[in-house]
Design a protein around this motif. Structure first.
Motif, mmCIF file in Angstrom:
data_model
loop_
_atom_site.group_PDB
_atom_site.id
_atom_site.type_symbol
_atom_site.label_atom_id
_atom_site.label_comp_id
_atom_site.label_asym_id
_atom_site.label_seq_id
_atom_site.Cartn_x
_atom_site.Cartn_y
_atom_site.Cartn_z
ATOM 1 N N ARG A 180 -35.792 -58.774 -8.949
ATOM 2 C CA ARG A 180 -34.375 -58.958 -8.645
ATOM 3 C C ARG A 180 -33.681 -57.630 -8.376
ATOM 4 O O ARG A 180 -32.801 -57.538 -7.514
ATOM 5 N N ALA A 181 -34.074 -56.597 -9.115
ATOM 6 C CA ALA A 181 -33.453 -55.287 -8.925
ATOM 7 C C ALA A 181 -33.763 -54.692 -7.567
ATOM 8 O O ALA A 181 -33.023 -53.819 -7.096
ATOM 9 N N ASN A 182 -34.817 -55.153 -6.919
ATOM 10 C CA ASN A 182 -35.214 -54.605 -5.624
ATOM 11 C C ASN A 182 -34.751 -55.451 -4.450
ATOM 12 O O ASN A 182 -35.110 -55.156 -3.316
ATOM 13 N N ARG A 183 -33.941 -56.479 -4.731
ATOM 14 C CA ARG A 183 -33.407 -57.271 -3.633
ATOM 15 C C ARG A 183 -32.361 -56.469 -2.877
ATOM 16 O O ARG A 183 -31.668 -55.626 -3.461
ATOM 17 N N PRO A 184 -32.208 -56.726 -1.582
ATOM 18 C CA PRO A 184 -31.257 -55.941 -0.768
ATOM 19 C C PRO A 184 -29.832 -55.971 -1.284
ATOM 20 O O PRO A 184 -29.073 -55.039 -1.067
ATOM 21 N N ASP A 185 -29.436 -57.044 -2.011
ATOM 22 C CA ASP A 185 -28.049 -57.140 -2.450
ATOM 23 C C ASP A 185 -27.791 -56.414 -3.758
ATOM 24 O O ASP A 185 -26.715 -56.492 -4.326
ATOM 25 N N THR A 186 -28.795 -55.687 -4.275
ATOM 26 C CA THR A 186 -28.616 -54.948 -5.526
ATOM 27 C C THR A 186 -28.810 -53.459 -5.309
ATOM 28 O O THR A 186 -29.348 -52.760 -6.137
ATOM 29 N N GLU A 187 -28.406 -52.946 -4.159
ATOM 30 C CA GLU A 187 -28.551 -51.524 -3.867
ATOM 31 C C GLU A 187 -27.742 -50.698 -4.859
ATOM 32 O O GLU A 187 -26.593 -51.006 -5.183
ATOM 33 N N THR A 188 -28.361 -49.634 -5.362
ATOM 34 C CA THR A 188 -27.688 -48.732 -6.288
ATOM 35 C C THR A 188 -27.991 -47.310 -5.895
ATOM 36 O O THR A 188 -28.789 -47.049 -5.005
ATOM 37 N N VAL A 189 -27.348 -46.398 -6.597
ATOM 38 C CA VAL A 189 -27.640 -44.991 -6.352
ATOM 39 C C VAL A 189 -29.102 -44.711 -6.579
ATOM 40 O O VAL A 189 -29.745 -43.972 -5.859
ATOM 41 N N GLY A 190 -29.672 -45.354 -7.631
ATOM 42 C CA GLY A 190 -31.080 -45.116 -7.943
ATOM 43 C C GLY A 190 -31.975 -45.523 -6.792
ATOM 44 O O GLY A 190 -32.995 -44.902 -6.554
ATOM 45 N N SER A 191 -31.592 -46.596 -6.034
ATOM 46 C CA SER A 191 -32.454 -47.026 -4.947
ATOM 47 C C SER A 191 -32.499 -45.994 -3.848
ATOM 48 O O SER A 191 -33.497 -45.843 -3.139
#
Length: 420
Positions: free
Chosen positions: A403-414
């Motif tokens: 879930r954290a790697n889904r496109p809608d969960t972009e973060t600074v870490g990504s």
């Protein structure tokens, strides 16, 4: 080919230097562990004292990782590595003094292990700057293979070497290995500025991430609020369940009606699986696929251990433990690589230290629980339960990682994670 050649990392001069220095230290450490066991047991005649001394070669790393790893962010990382090696060389040389009181020997040993934490944090934070792109994963795999091999060879030959010379001389050899490591790093690794600065001025150290307990809390908050890093570090900590078999090798062999020789075979199954797993994963799995397989491999590492419930014959047990070690090493390599890439360079040393301390704590807790279960039921059941718990927990965290790697969960870490 998919994974490329592992040998490509040796074309990078700085990596060759860091790798050689680390290999020297590992060889010296394994020799010292054998020497300490012989020295303490010979002086006290107590197996409990010998075991406690051996435990001191690991346990202080937890405290050191929590309190001292921040030094890798406050000062130049090369200098942290050199300083740690020099101090450890002096302390180990002092341990070789004949007739040193046992309490003093143990105190020196604790300080030596504590000083290993900032060295490990600095080295781990520096490695992505030395190896760019996919070379980083290959470098991690090479280090895993050589460290596991060095440990196997060290334990196998350490007793012979200690018997041929003496425990004190073996400790001096370990001190020399630290000194040589410091020389290699000093002459072969570039003097980079302190993280977050351009000139490495000492005055800038005041702006470094907080150290001590305050820094640990800050690092935990940063990790916990980043969905990707949170999932990665939880997966890494779950590896503790998969080391339970190695800790229960002796009672498991006794349950099979086997002798001491089988204990050695059982304890070697996981390291051998680790060597094979690291090589196969980086050699044949495409770089773009590895991160997606982390959850699958983490769950899969527990499944072979569940079969121990049926008390399989020794050859099959060795195979099952080896496969578990192979899968757990593969996923741990990738979680480490992804976690480091997702962490900004300024606070990378502290974050690595906190994550590594968590792995040590998780292993200790899992082994303790495994021992209690083995006493309550039996070793085969305890190992099966450990594999089951690890697989179930890994499944839940694997879903969170997906879930954290889904496109809608972009973060600074990504953004950091995508850099190669």
């Amino acid at each position: 080919m998919a994974g490329g050649e592992l040998g490509a990392v040796f074309r990078v001069r700085e990596f060759r230097v860091v790798w050689a220095a680390e290999l020297l230290s590992i060889a010296g450490d394994q020799l010292a562990r054998v020497a300490l066991a012989v020295l303490v047991y010979g002086r006290t005649g107590s197996a409990a004292w010998a075991a406690a001394t051996y435990a001191l070669t690991f346990l202080p790393a937890l405290l050191g990782g929590v309190l001292l790893s921040g030094l890798a962010d406050r000062y130049r990382r090369r200098e942290v590595m050199i300083g740690s090696d020099v101090l450890r060389a002096v302390l180990v040389a002092a341990m070789a003094i004949p007739h040193l009181p046992l309490w003093a020997l143990c105190a020196l040993l604790v300080m030596v292990v504590l000083l290993g934490s900032p060295h490990t944090a600095a080295q781990g934070a520096l490695l992505p700057e030395i190896l760019r792109g996919e070379l980083y994963e290959r470098g991690l795999a090479v280090r895993q293979i050589t460290s596991q091999t060095a440990q196997l060879v060290g334990f196998a030959s350490g007793g012979v070497l200690v018997a041929a010379i003496s425990p004190s001389l073996a400790l001096l050899a370990n001190a020399v290995s630290f000194a040589l490591s410091a020389v290699l790093v000093r002459t072969g690794v570039a003097d980079r500025p302190r993280p977050g600065t351009t000139d490495g001025d000492d005055e800038a150290a005041a702006d470094a991430p907080a150290g001590g307990l305050r820094g640990v809390v800050a690092a935990l908050v940063e990790i916990a609020t980043d969905p990707r890093r949170r999932a990665l570090v939880l997966l890494a900590w779950l590896v503790g369940w998969y080391v339970v078999p190695e800790a229960l090798a002796a009672p498991y062999a006794d349950q099979l009606g086997a002798g001491p020789a089988v204990v050695g075979l059982l304890m070697a199954a996981d390291p051998l699986g680790s060597v094979v797993g690291a090589w196969l994963f980086v050699r044949f799995v495409p770089a773009e696929t590895r991160a997606r397989l982390v959850g699958v491999l983490a769950v899969g590492a527990g499944l072979p251990l569940i079969l121990c419930l049926f008390r399989p014959p020794l050859p099959l047990t060795l195979l099952l433990w080896g496969v578990s070690g192979m899968l757990s090493t593969a996923y741990l390599l990738q979680t480490q690589a992804s976690f480091v890439r997702a962490t900004p360079t300024v606070g990378r040393g502290r974050a690595i230290g906190v994550a590594a301390s968590g792995i040590i704590a998780a292993q200790g807790a899992a082994v303790l629980i495994g021992g209690l279960l083995a006493d309550t039921w039996d070793p085969s059941t305890a190992i099966a339960v450990a594999g089951s718990v690890g697989a179930v927990l890994a499944l839940g965290v694997a879903v969170a990682w997906h879930r954290a790697n889904r496109p809608d969960t972009e973060t600074v870490g990504s953004t950091v994670l995508s850099r190669g």
